[in-house]
Write a protein that holds these residues in place. Structure first.
Motif, PDB file in Angstrom:
ATOM      1  N   ARG A  86     -72.273  31.248  50.817  1.00 13.69           N
ATOM      2  CA  ARG A  86     -73.707  31.435  50.546  1.00 13.69           C
ATOM      3  C   ARG A  86     -74.411  30.192  50.026  1.00 13.69           C
ATOM      4  O   ARG A  86     -75.561  29.953  50.347  1.00 13.69           O
ATOM      5  N   GLU A  87     -73.712  29.405  49.202  1.00 12.65           N
ATOM      6  CA  GLU A  87     -74.377  28.249  48.611  1.00 12.65           C
ATOM      7  C   GLU A  87     -74.775  27.200  49.647  1.00 12.65           C
ATOM      8  O   GLU A  87     -75.611  26.349  49.382  1.00 12.65           O
ATOM      9  N   LEU A  88     -74.213  27.288  50.849  1.00 16.00           N
ATOM     10  CA  LEU A  88     -74.547  26.326  51.900  1.00 16.00           C
ATOM     11  C   LEU A  88     -75.664  26.804  52.821  1.00 16.00           C
ATOM     12  O   LEU A  88     -76.246  25.997  53.552  1.00 16.00           O
ATOM     13  N   LEU A  89     -75.942  28.095  52.826  1.00 19.81           N
ATOM     14  CA  LEU A  89     -76.925  28.651  53.757  1.00 19.81           C
ATOM     15  C   LEU A  89     -78.262  27.944  53.644  1.00 19.81           C
ATOM     16  O   LEU A  89     -78.767  27.701  52.548  1.00 19.81           O
ATOM     17  N   GLU A  90     -78.819  27.590  54.792  1.00 26.41           N
ATOM     18  CA  GLU A  90     -80.105  26.923  54.930  1.00 26.41           C
ATOM     19  C   GLU A  90     -80.140  25.532  54.309  1.00 26.41           C
ATOM     20  O   GLU A  90     -81.197  24.958  54.102  1.00 26.41           O
ATOM     21  N   GLY A  91     -78.965  24.982  54.027  1.00 26.29           N
ATOM     22  CA  GLY A  91     -78.898  23.602  53.569  1.00 26.29           C
ATOM     23  C   GLY A  91     -79.074  22.658  54.751  1.00 26.29           C
ATOM     24  O   GLY A  91     -79.179  23.073  55.910  1.00 26.29           O
ATOM     25  N   ILE A  92     -79.093  21.386  54.464  1.00 23.58           N
ATOM     26  CA  ILE A  92     -79.265  20.359  55.492  1.00 23.58           C
ATOM     27  C   ILE A  92     -77.869  19.880  55.901  1.00 23.58           C
ATOM     28  O   ILE A  92     -77.164  19.262  55.107  1.00 23.58           O
ATOM     29  N   LEU A  93     -77.478  20.194  57.121  1.00 27.33           N
ATOM     30  CA  LEU A  93     -76.148  19.855  57.628  1.00 27.33           C
ATOM     31  C   LEU A  93     -76.161  18.503  58.324  1.00 27.33           C
ATOM     32  O   LEU A  93     -76.927  18.290  59.268  1.00 27.33           O
ATOM     33  N   PHE A  94     -75.317  17.595  57.860  1.00 25.69           N
ATOM     34  CA  PHE A  94     -75.069  16.327  58.550  1.00 25.69           C
ATOM     35  C   PHE A  94     -74.090  16.622  59.675  1.00 25.69           C
ATOM     36  O   PHE A  94     -73.000  17.145  59.437  1.00 25.69           O
ATOM     37  N   GLN A  95     -74.471  16.284  60.917  1.00 27.54           N
ATOM     38  CA  GLN A  95     -73.623  16.522  62.090  1.00 27.54           C
ATOM     39  C   GLN A  95     -73.187  15.176  62.662  1.00 27.54           C
ATOM     40  O   GLN A  95     -73.936  14.539  63.391  1.00 27.54           O
ATOM     41  N   GLY A  96     -71.979  14.768  62.317  1.00 27.71           N
ATOM     42  CA  GLY A  96     -71.433  13.518  62.828  1.00 27.71           C
ATOM     43  C   GLY A  96     -70.592  13.768  64.065  1.00 27.71           C
ATOM     44  O   GLY A  96     -70.874  14.661  64.852  1.00 27.71           O
ATOM     45  N   ILE A  97     -69.537  12.961  64.203  1.00 19.55           N
ATOM     46  CA  ILE A  97     -68.616  13.144  65.327  1.00 19.55           C
ATOM     47  C   ILE A  97     -67.354  13.849  64.818  1.00 19.55           C
ATOM     48  O   ILE A  97     -67.067  13.828  63.618  1.00 19.55           O
ATOM     49  N   HIS A  98     -66.611  14.453  65.737  1.00 18.24           N
ATOM     50  CA  HIS A  98     -65.474  15.285  65.351  1.00 18.24           C
ATOM     51  C   HIS A  98     -64.273  14.479  64.854  1.00 18.24           C
ATOM     52  O   HIS A  98     -63.551  14.931  63.978  1.00 18.24           O
ATOM     53  N   LYS A  99     -64.063  13.298  65.395  1.00 20.08           N
ATOM     54  CA  LYS A  99     -62.893  12.508  65.007  1.00 20.08           C
ATOM     55  C   LYS A  99     -63.288  11.064  64.672  1.00 20.08           C
ATOM     56  O   LYS A  99     -63.031  10.141  65.443  1.00 20.08           O
ATOM     57  N   PRO A 100     -63.907  10.848  63.506  1.00 21.15           N
ATOM     58  CA  PRO A 100     -64.259   9.485  63.116  1.00 21.15           C
ATOM     59  C   PRO A 100     -63.012   8.599  63.027  1.00 21.15           C
ATOM     60  O   PRO A 100     -61.924   9.080  62.715  1.00 21.15           O
ATOM     61  N   PRO A 101     -63.170   7.307  63.287  1.00 21.72           N
ATOM     62  CA  PRO A 101     -62.009   6.397  63.278  1.00 21.72           C
ATOM     63  C   PRO A 101     -61.518   6.093  61.862  1.00 21.72           C
ATOM     64  O   PRO A 101     -62.235   6.277  60.879  1.00 21.72           O
ATOM     65  N   ASP A 115     -77.712  19.189  45.403  1.00 19.21           N
ATOM     66  CA  ASP A 115     -76.334  19.650  45.453  1.00 19.21           C
ATOM     67  C   ASP A 115     -75.780  19.123  46.769  1.00 19.21           C
ATOM     68  O   ASP A 115     -76.373  19.343  47.827  1.00 19.21           O
ATOM     69  N   VAL A 116     -74.672  18.402  46.709  1.00 19.10           N
ATOM     70  CA  VAL A 116     -74.054  17.839  47.909  1.00 19.10           C
ATOM     71  C   VAL A 116     -72.691  18.497  48.082  1.00 19.10           C
ATOM     72  O   VAL A 116     -71.887  18.538  47.142  1.00 19.10           O
ATOM     73  N   TYR A 117     -72.453  19.025  49.269  1.00 22.24           N
ATOM     74  CA  TYR A 117     -71.179  19.664  49.605  1.00 22.24           C
ATOM     75  C   TYR A 117     -70.532  18.861  50.726  1.00 22.24           C
ATOM     76  O   TYR A 117     -71.139  18.660  51.777  1.00 22.24           O
ATOM     77  N   PHE A 118     -69.321  18.407  50.490  1.00 26.99           N
ATOM     78  CA  PHE A 118     -68.587  17.600  51.464  1.00 26.99           C
ATOM     79  C   PHE A 118     -67.321  18.377  51.804  1.00 26.99           C
ATOM     80  O   PHE A 118     -66.549  18.723  50.922  1.00 26.99           O
ATOM     81  N   PRO A 145     -66.517  26.441  54.511  1.00 25.62           N
ATOM     82  CA  PRO A 145     -66.901  27.005  55.812  1.00 25.62           C
ATOM     83  C   PRO A 145     -65.700  27.094  56.753  1.00 25.62           C
ATOM     84  O   PRO A 145     -64.684  26.422  56.558  1.00 25.62           O
ATOM     85  N   LYS A 146     -65.860  27.925  57.772  1.00 27.87           N
ATOM     86  CA  LYS A 146     -64.860  28.053  58.830  1.00 27.87           C
ATOM     87  C   LYS A 146     -65.582  27.918  60.160  1.00 27.87           C
ATOM     88  O   LYS A 146     -66.702  28.378  60.313  1.00 27.87           O
ATOM     89  N   TYR A 147     -64.923  27.264  61.116  1.00 30.37           N
ATOM     90  CA  TYR A 147     -65.537  27.092  62.423  1.00 30.37           C
ATOM     91  C   TYR A 147     -64.589  27.529  63.524  1.00 30.37           C
ATOM     92  O   TYR A 147     -63.380  27.582  63.325  1.00 30.37           O
ATOM     93  N   CYS A 181     -62.121  14.497  60.154  1.00 29.13           N
ATOM     94  CA  CYS A 181     -63.056  15.566  60.552  1.00 29.13           C
ATOM     95  C   CYS A 181     -63.760  16.111  59.308  1.00 29.13           C
ATOM     96  O   CYS A 181     -63.143  16.789  58.494  1.00 29.13           O
ATOM     97  N   PHE A 182     -65.063  15.808  59.155  1.00 28.41           N
ATOM     98  CA  PHE A 182     -65.791  16.228  57.951  1.00 28.41           C
ATOM     99  C   PHE A 182     -67.231  16.615  58.291  1.00 28.41           C
ATOM    100  O   PHE A 182     -67.750  16.278  59.349  1.00 28.41           O
ATOM    101  N   SER A 183     -67.847  17.305  57.356  1.00 25.73           N
ATOM    102  CA  SER A 183     -69.279  17.613  57.405  1.00 25.73           C
ATOM    103  C   SER A 183     -69.822  17.522  55.986  1.00 25.73           C
ATOM    104  O   SER A 183     -69.069  17.577  55.014  1.00 25.73           O
ATOM    105  N   ILE A 184     -71.146  17.403  55.888  1.00 26.59           N
ATOM    106  CA  ILE A 184     -71.822  17.336  54.590  1.00 26.59           C
ATOM    107  C   ILE A 184     -73.032  18.260  54.645  1.00 26.59           C
ATOM    108  O   ILE A 184     -73.739  18.296  55.656  1.00 26.59           O
ATOM    109  N   VAL A 185     -73.274  18.980  53.553  1.00 28.48           N
ATOM    110  CA  VAL A 185     -74.487  19.785  53.424  1.00 28.48           C
ATOM    111  C   VAL A 185     -75.209  19.363  52.155  1.00 28.48           C
ATOM    112  O   VAL A 185     -74.585  19.187  51.101  1.00 28.48           O
TER     113      VAL A 185
END
Length: 191
Positions: A86-101, A115-118, A145-147, A181-185
């Motif tokens: 719930r704390e992530l809902l409607e947050g701003i999602l950073f969408q990078g690439i799936h496998k950064p080097p 509030d930053v969630y990594f 989160p789960k994807y 493999c990461f995301s940030i909200v």
């Protein structure tokens, strides 16, 4: 007819599992009112431009979206976030690439408190598990989160950290392995 009933049962079972996961993530003492008060302006990209600056080294393309069920995880994949705390809902999602080097560094410049969630894979994370154990101010969360929950278990085991960030710069040091493999909200703090 037998295949049809088997398919129907499978679809129904997946739907029930999804509903139960959604309900389970929704309990646990979250401050629901605080997290659902914030609404982003209509022009998300302009708001982000005025509030958040991300510098990825080595550089690669990225985007932003609202963190809601069904949002695309990364710009180079079709995986979606299916279970979201719930704390992530409607947050701003950073969408990078799936496998950064290997050697990826993330610099975050905030123009306001947030509030930053990594969050990242528990296994394919480029060494982020060790990096976050040494970062001051970041606290590990009980849920993440789960994807892609219907296609195996690759998106079920994530680790999430939270930072109550002030205005300023925050740096995540270079990854020590490939496949970080990461995301940030980002969630603006309501006063």
């Amino acid at each position: 007819m037998k295949n049809f009933s088997h398919t129907a049962v499978l679809i129904f079972t997946r739907y029930i599992v999804f509903i139960l996961l959604t309900i389970c993530v929704g309990v646990g003492g979250y401050k629901i009112n605080r997290y659902l008060k914030f609404r982003l302006p209509a022009n998300l990209q302009e708001y982000v431009k005025d509030s958040i600056k991300i510098t990825i080294t080595p550089a690669y393309e990225y985007s932003f979206s609202l963190m809601n069920v069904g949002v695309i995880q990364h710009i180079d994949r079709k995986f979606t976030y299916d279970v979201i705390p719930r704390e992530l809902l409607e947050g701003i999602l950073f969408q990078g690439i799936h496998k950064p080097p290997k050697g990826t560094q993330i610099s975050i410049d905030l123009k306001a408190p947030m509030d930053v969630y990594f969050f990242f894979h528990s296994n394919a994370n480029g060494g982020l598990t060790q990096i976050f154990k040494t970062l001051q101010g970041w606290e590990i969360c009980k849920t993440a989160p789960k994807y892609d929950i219907y296609n195996g278990d690759h998106g079920l085991n994530m680790i999430m950290y939270h930072l109550k960030a002030k205005k300023g710069r925050y740096v995540i040091p270079q990854t020590s392995k490939k496949r970080a493999c990461f995301s940030i909200v980002f969630k603006p703090i309501n006063k």
